[in-house]
Scaffold this motif. Structure first.
Motif, short mmCIF file in Angstrom:
data_model
loop_
_atom_site.label_atom_id
_atom_site.label_comp_id
_atom_site.label_asym_id
_atom_site.label_seq_id
_atom_site.Cartn_x
_atom_site.Cartn_y
_atom_site.Cartn_z
N GLY A 143 0.79 -1.22 0.00
CA GLY A 143 0.00 0.00 0.00
C GLY A 143 0.82 1.27 0.00
O GLY A 143 2.05 1.25 0.01
N LEU A 144 0.11 2.39 0.00
CA LEU A 144 0.70 3.73 0.01
C LEU A 144 0.21 4.46 1.26
O LEU A 144 -1.00 4.68 1.41
N PRO A 145 1.10 4.84 2.18
CA PRO A 145 0.66 5.55 3.38
C PRO A 145 0.21 6.98 3.06
O PRO A 145 0.91 7.72 2.37
N ALA A 146 -0.98 7.34 3.54
CA ALA A 146 -1.45 8.72 3.45
C ALA A 146 -1.42 9.29 4.86
O ALA A 146 -2.10 8.79 5.76
N THR A 147 -0.61 10.32 5.06
CA THR A 147 -0.35 10.80 6.42
C THR A 147 -1.32 11.86 6.89
O THR A 147 -1.23 12.32 8.02
N ARG A 148 -2.25 12.27 6.01
CA ARG A 148 -3.23 13.26 6.45
C ARG A 148 -4.48 13.20 5.58
O ARG A 148 -4.47 12.67 4.46
N PHE A 149 -5.56 13.75 6.11
CA PHE A 149 -6.84 13.85 5.43
C PHE A 149 -7.23 15.32 5.43
O PHE A 149 -7.20 15.97 6.48
N THR A 150 -7.56 15.86 4.27
CA THR A 150 -7.92 17.27 4.18
C THR A 150 -9.33 17.42 3.64
O THR A 150 -9.81 16.61 2.84
N VAL A 151 -10.00 18.46 4.11
CA VAL A 151 -11.30 18.85 3.59
C VAL A 151 -11.10 20.18 2.89
O VAL A 151 -10.53 21.12 3.47
N ARG A 152 -11.54 20.29 1.64
CA ARG A 152 -11.23 21.45 0.82
C ARG A 152 -12.48 22.04 0.16
O ARG A 152 -13.45 21.32 -0.10
N ASP A 153 -12.39 23.31 -0.11
CA ASP A 153 -13.34 24.01 -0.98
C ASP A 153 -12.51 24.55 -2.13
O ASP A 153 -11.86 25.57 -2.02
N ARG A 154 -12.48 23.77 -3.21
CA ARG A 154 -11.61 24.04 -4.36
C ARG A 154 -10.16 24.16 -3.88
O ARG A 154 -9.60 23.18 -3.40
N ASP A 155 -9.56 25.35 -3.95
CA ASP A 155 -8.14 25.48 -3.60
C ASP A 155 -7.91 25.75 -2.12
O ASP A 155 -6.76 25.74 -1.66
N ARG A 156 -8.97 26.03 -1.38
CA ARG A 156 -8.82 26.35 0.04
C ARG A 156 -8.89 25.07 0.89
O ARG A 156 -9.81 24.28 0.75
N VAL A 157 -7.91 24.91 1.76
CA VAL A 157 -7.94 23.83 2.74
C VAL A 157 -8.73 24.31 3.94
O VAL A 157 -8.33 25.25 4.63
N PHE A 206 -2.37 12.34 10.60
CA PHE A 206 -2.41 11.03 11.24
C PHE A 206 -1.10 10.69 11.95
O PHE A 206 -0.99 9.61 12.54
N ASP A 207 -0.09 11.57 11.87
CA ASP A 207 1.23 11.19 12.36
C ASP A 207 1.32 11.10 13.87
O ASP A 207 2.31 10.61 14.41
N SER A 221 -0.48 4.54 17.41
CA SER A 221 -0.46 3.32 16.62
C SER A 221 0.90 3.10 16.00
O SER A 221 1.65 4.07 15.76
N ARG A 222 1.22 1.85 15.70
CA ARG A 222 2.40 1.55 14.90
C ARG A 222 2.18 1.92 13.45
O ARG A 222 3.11 1.87 12.63
N TYR A 223 0.97 2.29 13.11
CA TYR A 223 0.60 2.60 11.73
C TYR A 223 0.00 4.01 11.68
O TYR A 223 -1.22 4.17 11.52
N PRO A 224 0.84 5.04 11.79
CA PRO A 224 0.32 6.41 11.87
C PRO A 224 -0.02 7.00 10.50
O PRO A 224 0.56 7.99 10.05
N TYR A 225 -0.98 6.36 9.83
CA TYR A 225 -1.38 6.79 8.49
C TYR A 225 -2.64 6.02 8.10
O TYR A 225 -3.04 5.06 8.79
N ALA A 226 -3.24 6.43 7.01
CA ALA A 226 -4.27 5.63 6.35
C ALA A 226 -3.58 4.92 5.20
O ALA A 226 -2.91 5.57 4.38
N LEU A 227 -3.72 3.61 5.12
CA LEU A 227 -3.05 2.85 4.07
C LEU A 227 -3.95 2.80 2.85
O LEU A 227 -5.04 2.22 2.87
N GLN A 231 -6.89 16.01 16.57
CA GLN A 231 -6.49 14.69 17.03
C GLN A 231 -7.70 13.80 17.25
O GLN A 231 -7.68 12.61 16.90
N ARG A 232 -8.77 14.35 17.81
CA ARG A 232 -9.98 13.55 18.02
C ARG A 232 -10.54 13.05 16.69
O ARG A 232 -10.97 11.90 16.57
N LEU A 233 -10.54 13.92 15.70
CA LEU A 233 -11.03 13.52 14.38
C LEU A 233 -10.13 12.46 13.75
O LEU A 233 -10.61 11.52 13.12
N ALA A 234 -8.82 12.62 13.92
CA ALA A 234 -7.88 11.63 13.37
C ALA A 234 -8.12 10.26 14.00
O ALA A 234 -8.15 9.23 13.30
#
Length: 398
Positions: A70-84, A90-91, A95-101, A370-373
């Motif tokens: 797999g490919l580790p994704a270290t964060r999740f973003t919510v966007r409105d077009r170009d704005r984050v 997730f870092d 967990s020993r797995y600080p990402y979404a795989l 952190q709670r959302l992560a």
């Protein structure tokens, strides 16, 4: 060929069914696994395994080989077009797995099938369940080719349209509506978006998920009013143009695979009915928001495998009632969370500025992020083990 008898019949060889069988095999127990398809699917389908699920899969020896694919994704973003609007890293996950795989469901199934084979198990194909006669001592399952098998326990891991659930007469709660319509594609995309994170784009027309996969592939998922049967590259390019990055738009260079699906929000009325037990999509279905569906099913599977192993080793069948009592509230929680994420994308136009402001404010609060992560990662409350990881006295059974 089917055996005449088995302690556990697992119907469905997707991730949930395979994980039930692997968990039993790790306890020294043998399940008979059947699937209606002649060969395993090779399409990607569900494409994320969260940290909480990886921790559970590690207990059955499946996490490490899955991570290698797999490919580790270290964060999740919510966007409105170009704005984050919201940035969830997730870092710092516990967990020993600080990402979404990010990994194809075909790879998840292949890893679990390999683990099952290494433990002496296999999947029998194609066997389409057509009948299920229940009694006080178990069940007799009948298949389209006339074959029959007697089982003490039957696990329905055969998806949203579960034959096991229907034949056992278990209600599938929820509104019987057509469900939300989605388009899905795996594509090669020229993009400035980082490949170490997934993005949920909020747009007036509906949400769009942009998620990296291994080998330079991007998963696109978009809610649409009515998904066409065979969406083409132009359709997905239009979705990116109207919902994705604006200043430096993405460009699809190759469409690898497409699909469409509808999502319902439903939970089975019971997870256990006599000798029948449900797990995964046979027990619960909901919006793909947050990528929770397959993950919840995999965690169901390991919990059910532990519970069945305990009963086969001599503990009372009420252990299985405990499985049902514990898993259903977790499904209700996940359905509520996924529904909340979905509603976030569909607020009225007048409320969008306030929504965006609240999301950006949340992004500035590390405890909230952190709670959302942790919530996205799918960690569940610790529960007493129904059975030790490797019971010394367990013997292989059929």
């Amino acid at each position: 060929m089917l055996p005449e008898r088995t302690d556990v019949l697992v119907v469905g060889a997707g991730p949930t069914g395979l994980a039930v069988a692997v968990t039993l095999a790790r306890h020294g127990m043998t399940a008979t696994v059947v699937d209606r398809l002649a060969t395993p699917p090779v399409t990607s389908r569900a494409a994320v395994v969260h940290a909480g699920t990886l921790e559970v899969l590690d207990r059955i020896g499946a996490a490490a080989p899955l991570v290698s694919r797999g490919l580790p994704a270290t964060r999740f973003t919510v966007r409105d077009r170009d704005r984050v609007l919201l940035n969830i890293p997730f870092d710092r996950l516990p967990s020993r797995y600080p990402y979404a795989l990010m990994v194809s469901q075909a790879d998840t199934e292949a890893v679990l099938a390999d683990r099952l084979a290494a433990l002496g198990g296999r999947v029998l194909r194609p066997y389409a369940l057509t009948g299920l006669a229940l009694d006080g001592a178990g069940a007799t399952a009948r298949f389209a080719d006339g074959a029959e098998i007697r089982a003490r326990w039957v696990v329905g891991a055969d998806g949203m349209h579960s034959s096991v659930r229907e034949l056992a007469g278990i209600d599938f709660g929820g509104v019987a509506d057509p469900g939300e319509s989605f388009l899905l594609a795996d594509a090669r995309v020229e993009s400035v978006l980082p490949r170490d994170q997934t993005a949920l784009f909020l747009a007036r027309q509906g949400p769009l998920v942009w998620a990296p996969l291994p080998d330079g592939v991007v998963r696109l998922v978009a809610a649409v009013p009515d998904a066409p049967r065979e969406p083409d590259r132009a359709r997905f390019q239009a979705l990116l143009d109207e919902r994705g990055p604006a200043r430096r738009p993405d460009r699809i260079t190759e469409l690898l695979w497409t699909s469409r699906f509808r999502v319902h929000h439903r939970i089975a009325g019971a997870y256990r009915s006599g000798p029948v037990l449900l797990a995964g999509d046979a027990a619960h279905v909901h919006s793909p928001a947050g990528g929770q569906g397959m993950n919840l099913g995999l965690r169901d599977a390991v919990a059910l495998g532990d519970a069945l192993a305990a009963v086969l080793a001599g503990q009372p069948a009420t252990v299985l009632d405990g499985y049902a009592a514990a898993r259903r509230p977790l499904a209700e929680e996940v359905l509520g969370f996924a529904d909340g994420l979905t509603r976030l994308t569909t607020v009225p136009a007048a409320a969008r500025p306030l929504r965006n402001l609240l999301l950006r404010a949340t992004s500035l609060l590390p405890p909230a992020r952190q709670r959302l992560a942790v919530r996205l990662a799918g960690f569940e409350p610790d529960r007493p083990a129904a059975f030790p990881t490797r019971p010394a006295s367990a013997t292989s059974r059929r």
